[in-house]
Write an enzyme that holds these catalytic residues in place. Structure first.
Site, PDB file in Angstrom:
ATOM      1  CG  HIS A 408      -2.578   0.750   0.889  1.00  0.00           C
ATOM      2  ND1 HIS A 408      -2.798   1.545   0.164  1.00  0.00           N
ATOM      3  CD2 HIS A 408      -3.502   0.375   1.124  1.00  0.00           C
ATOM      4  CE1 HIS A 408      -3.402   1.532  -0.032  1.00  0.00           C
ATOM      5  NE2 HIS A 408      -4.266   1.687   0.918  1.00  0.00           N
ATOM      6  CG  ASP A 412      -2.751   3.921  -3.724  1.00  0.00           C
ATOM      7  OD1 ASP A 412      -2.224   4.755  -2.216  1.00  0.00           O
ATOM      8  OD2 ASP A 412      -3.059   5.383  -4.626  1.00  0.00           O
TER       9      ASP A 412
END
Length: 436
Positions: A408, A412
């Site tokens: 992450h 995303d």
């Protein structure tokens, strides 16, 4: 007198050393050309070193368990029936104790002096080998801290094992191999952690083998480095299953290869990576390294229960037949311990097949330094809604779950979700009329 120096060969980009794991011959044995004389192991794969020509093994310059650097002389072969004098053997130097894993763990700040000033001895006269100095500089360990480490080698020499143990202890908040020093103790507080020790006749203590230790280190490091997020999607692969069932026998006769689902998954992933190149990246500090090549790793279970990841290089440039041959070849040689070191490195994305063991889904751990890994679940027949121009109906379909774990820091939810959906679309829309 004729003698041949047998060197530790180059084994691929980024591989600089190997552990001597087993001697297949003894000093004094006669060997034929290309006959294997010893086994070595890098951090991921084992290999055998053959004799470059026929002769008598005069000397091994390393012991089992020691580490040699690429280019080191690891053995002397005497030809024409002659022995090599012991004085000749002593001229060849070797490295010291083994280091099986490169650990990259941030340490707390050390005293102000620069690690670039490290010399071959500490202030108290303890010898520091070049390898130990290299590790210390990489891990930002100062000369003052090195001076506090109690070495276990001859003459209190600091060995590789000592400095790696110091790094591990620092990570865990322990200072058990550090001499009494109030400054060092203040900078490394020991946490209060309860540890249960199991002993007795009702438990079996199993020592991890070398590969399992490495896997444990890699998995732990990946979790420490990458904030993992996992997304899931159901995929209707009925058309794909029907096509494979239709062509697999002809494929076997024509190509002498078994057609599994894995090459089809590799093909779909390679296409999706071209569509979403920001998944085909790695992270270097605050920089994103986008790869212009697509190398897909295939997590493969070994008979020992361990795991290895052979790599399909330039997967996007191969057709389905080429991918199939490469997948089968790498998988077969992985299970028979015949992979070369450069065949298990350089991947930019990894696939792991959970369905091979009946699992429907899972949350895989990223294979560093990649930023995503795809887990493929078992294909199950399930009732599903089928949309038609005439209306919706219920039918029996072949459904599988894909799960994508991604880093992450750079991937995303939107990018991860779009990439995962694109892989699913390539599988769901598989052309059932496709020829082989």
């Amino acid at each position: 007198m004729a003698k041949i120096e047998i060197l530790l060969p180059a084994m691929g980009e980024g591989i600089t050393e190997a552990t001597i794991t087993q001697f297949l011959k003894k000093e004094g044995d006669f060997v034929e050309e290309e006959e294997s004389i010893l086994e070595i192991a890098t951090d991921k794969v084992d290999s055998e070193i053959p004799a470059p020509q026929s002769g008598k093994i005069a000397k091994f310059l390393f012991k089992e368990g020691e580490v040699a650097q690429v280019g080191d002389v690891i053995a002397i072969l005497a030809t024409e029936g002659e022995d090599v004098p012991e004085t000749v053997m002593e001229e060849t130097t070797k490295t010291e104790e083994p280091i099986a894993i490169k650990i990259d763990i941030p340490l707390p700040s050390t005293p102000a002096s620069s690690t670039s000033q490290l010399t071959s001895k500490t202030e108290n006269g303890t010898f520091i080998s070049p390898l130990v100095r290299t590790i210390a500089q990489k891990e930002n360990i100062s000369a003052e801290v090195l001076n506090q480490i109690t070495g276990s080698g001859e003459g209190n020499r600091i060995t590789k094992k000592d400095i790696l143990q110091y790094i591990e202890n620092t990570k865990q908040g322990s200072t058990e191999n550090i001499q009494e020093d109030p400054i060092v103790k203040k900078t490394i507080p020991a946490p209060q952690v309860g540890i249960t020790s199991y002993t007795g006749d009702n438990v079996e203590i199993i020592e991890m083998d070398r590969m399992r230790k490495l896997i444990a280190q890699y998995m732990l490091k990946s979790k420490q480095v990458s904030p993992h997020v996992t997304s899931f999607v159901d995929v209707d692969v009925t058309a794909l299953v029907q096509w494979r069932n239709k062509v697999k026998e002809d494929f076997l006769k024509k190509e002498n290869q078994k057609l599994t689902f894995t090459p089809i998954f590799v093909e779909a992933v390679a296409k999706a990576l071209k569509d979403y190149p920001m998944v085909n990246v790695s992270v270097d500090g605050d920089k994103i390294i986008r790869k212009k090549f697509i190398n897909v790793g295939i997590a493969t279970a070994l008979p020992s229960g361990n795991l290895i990841v052979p790599v399909i290089k330039d997967a996007d440039e191969k057709n389905l037949i080429g991918i199939t041959k490469k997948v089968n070849d790498l998988a077969n040689r992985a299970r028979t311990n015949k992979l070369q070191p450069d065949e298990i490195q350089g991947s930019t994305f990894t696939i792991t097949n959970l369905g091979a063991f009946g699992s429907t889904t899972g949350t895989p751990i990223i294979n560093q330094p990649e930023v995503a890994i795809l887990a493929v679940g078992a294909i199950k027949k399930k009732p599903a809604v089928i949309e038609t121009p005439q209306g919706d109906t219920i039918g029996i379909r072949n459904i599988m779950v894909l799960s994508l774990s991604y880093d992450h820091r750079v991937v995303d939810g939107a990018l991860g979700g779009m990439f995962l959906k694109r892989v699913a679309e390539y599988l769901e829309n598989f052309d059932i009329t496709r020829s082989i």
